[in-house]
Design a protein around this motif. Structure first.
Motif, short mmCIF file in Angstrom:
data_model
loop_
_atom_site.label_atom_id
_atom_site.label_comp_id
_atom_site.label_asym_id
_atom_site.label_seq_id
_atom_site.Cartn_x
_atom_site.Cartn_y
_atom_site.Cartn_z
N LEU A 66 3.51 -0.84 2.70
CA LEU A 66 2.65 -0.09 3.61
C LEU A 66 2.46 -0.89 4.88
CD1 LEU A 66 0.77 2.38 4.08
CD2 LEU A 66 -1.07 0.95 3.18
N ARG A 67 2.73 -0.28 6.00
CA ARG A 67 2.50 -0.91 7.30
C ARG A 67 1.28 -0.24 7.91
NH1 ARG A 67 8.49 0.00 7.66
NH2 ARG A 67 9.39 -1.97 6.97
N CYS A 68 0.28 -1.07 8.25
CA CYS A 68 -0.96 -0.49 8.77
C CYS A 68 -1.62 -1.42 9.79
CB CYS A 68 -1.92 -0.17 7.64
SG CYS A 68 -2.35 -1.54 6.57
N PRO A 69 -2.41 -0.82 10.71
CA PRO A 69 -3.13 -1.64 11.68
C PRO A 69 -4.08 -2.59 10.97
CG PRO A 69 -3.14 0.68 12.33
CD PRO A 69 -2.60 0.61 10.92
N PRO A 70 -4.17 -3.83 11.44
CA PRO A 70 -5.09 -4.80 10.82
C PRO A 70 -6.53 -4.27 10.82
CG PRO A 70 -3.65 -5.89 12.39
CD PRO A 70 -3.42 -4.41 12.54
N GLY A 71 -7.21 -4.49 9.71
CA GLY A 71 -8.61 -4.08 9.59
C GLY A 71 -8.81 -2.64 9.18
N HIS A 72 -7.76 -1.87 9.06
CA HIS A 72 -7.90 -0.48 8.62
C HIS A 72 -7.73 -0.41 7.11
CE1 HIS A 72 -7.45 0.46 12.85
NE2 HIS A 72 -7.76 1.72 12.57
N ARG A 73 -8.75 0.08 6.47
CA ARG A 73 -8.67 0.19 5.01
C ARG A 73 -7.86 1.43 4.63
NH1 ARG A 73 -10.94 -2.82 1.60
NH2 ARG A 73 -11.15 -1.19 0.05
N THR A 74 -7.09 1.28 3.59
CA THR A 74 -6.33 2.40 3.05
C THR A 74 -6.79 2.61 1.62
OG1 THR A 74 -4.60 0.95 2.20
CG2 THR A 74 -4.33 1.76 4.46
N SER A 75 -6.18 3.52 0.94
CA SER A 75 -6.46 3.69 -0.49
C SER A 75 -5.98 2.45 -1.22
CB SER A 75 -5.73 4.92 -1.02
OG SER A 75 -6.24 6.08 -0.40
N ASP A 76 -6.42 2.32 -2.46
CA ASP A 76 -5.98 1.15 -3.24
C ASP A 76 -4.51 1.29 -3.63
OD1 ASP A 76 -5.87 2.18 -6.28
OD2 ASP A 76 -7.59 3.11 -5.26
N ALA A 77 -3.92 0.17 -3.95
CA ALA A 77 -2.48 0.12 -4.24
C ALA A 77 -2.09 1.06 -5.39
CB ALA A 77 -2.07 -1.31 -4.57
N SER A 78 -2.91 1.13 -6.43
CA SER A 78 -2.52 1.97 -7.57
C SER A 78 -2.52 3.45 -7.21
CB SER A 78 -3.43 1.70 -8.78
OG SER A 78 -4.76 2.04 -8.49
N SER A 79 -3.44 3.89 -6.35
CA SER A 79 -3.47 5.30 -5.93
C SER A 79 -2.28 5.63 -5.04
CB SER A 79 -4.77 5.60 -5.17
OG SER A 79 -5.88 5.43 -6.02
N LEU A 80 -1.90 4.68 -4.18
CA LEU A 80 -0.74 4.89 -3.32
C LEU A 80 0.55 4.91 -4.13
CD1 LEU A 80 -1.85 2.54 -0.43
CD2 LEU A 80 -1.62 5.02 -0.28
N LEU A 81 0.72 3.95 -5.03
CA LEU A 81 1.91 3.93 -5.88
C LEU A 81 1.97 5.18 -6.76
CD1 LEU A 81 1.93 0.17 -6.88
CD2 LEU A 81 3.80 1.37 -5.72
N GLY A 82 0.82 5.59 -7.29
CA GLY A 82 0.77 6.79 -8.13
C GLY A 82 1.21 8.03 -7.38
N GLY A 83 0.76 8.16 -6.13
CA GLY A 83 1.14 9.31 -5.32
C GLY A 83 2.61 9.32 -4.99
N VAL A 84 3.14 8.19 -4.55
CA VAL A 84 4.56 8.09 -4.19
C VAL A 84 5.43 8.36 -5.42
CG1 VAL A 84 6.38 6.49 -3.47
CG2 VAL A 84 4.23 6.61 -2.18
N CYS A 85 5.09 7.74 -6.54
CA CYS A 85 5.90 7.92 -7.75
C CYS A 85 5.84 9.35 -8.27
CB CYS A 85 5.46 6.92 -8.82
SG CYS A 85 5.89 5.22 -8.41
N ALA A 86 4.68 9.99 -8.21
CA ALA A 86 4.57 11.38 -8.65
C ALA A 86 5.47 12.29 -7.82
CB ALA A 86 3.12 11.85 -8.56
N VAL A 87 5.52 12.05 -6.53
CA VAL A 87 6.31 12.89 -5.63
C VAL A 87 7.81 12.68 -5.82
CG1 VAL A 87 6.85 13.31 -3.19
CG2 VAL A 87 4.46 13.09 -3.92
#
Length: 143
Positions: A66-87
């Motif tokens: 994940l590439r993101c601007p410094p200081g910007h919070r995203t979802s947690d890693a498990s939620s992101l991996l879960g979404g990508v893998c489901a798709v």
């Protein structure tokens, strides 16, 4: 005869990955993750067509950067991996909801089932804009 299928596929996607955080399927028509799901499916479809990728049937490794601007919070890693893998798995197993709204993208699958995943990795890198890199590869079968 030697198998000439690609054993690794890497592609980049603009924006944020889909997030899997609730019981409602991210494939449901009108789901709040629908745009992210569509964007990921389109990027995976383009990469698969470019390389001649066919869905893996053996053990799989998935890497998400994940590439993101410094200081910007995203979802947690498990939620992101879960979404990508489901798709990216075969969606035809999701028989309880209609998938017609996905059109031809319903057929985009980089592997058959999440049970094939043997390795997962997640990394965040600083960037000016949100984007992410997905790498899917076959894991050599140990005998």
């Amino acid at each position: 005869m030697q198998d000439t299928r690609a054993l690794a596929l890497t592609f980049e996607v603009s924006g944020l990955p889909p997030v899997k955080t609730e019981a409602l399927s991210i494939f449901a028509a009108g789901h709040r993750q629908a745009t992210r799901v569509h964007t990921l499916l389109q990027a995976a479809c383009t990469a698969a067509q470019r390389t001649g990728w066919t869905p893996l049937t053996g053990p799989v490794e998935v890497d998400l950067t994940l590439r993101c601007p410094p200081g910007h919070r995203t979802s947690d890693a498990s939620s992101l991996l879960g979404g990508v893998c489901a798709v990216l798995q075969d969606k035809k197993r999701v028989a309880t909801i209609g998938l017609a709204h996905l059109g031809v993208l319903v057929d985009v699958a980089l592997w058959s089932d999440d049970r094939q995943i043997r390795r997962l990795s997640y990394v965040e890198e600083p960037a000016e804009e949100f984007s992410y890199l997905v790498r899917v590869s076959a894991v050599p079968t140990m005998v």
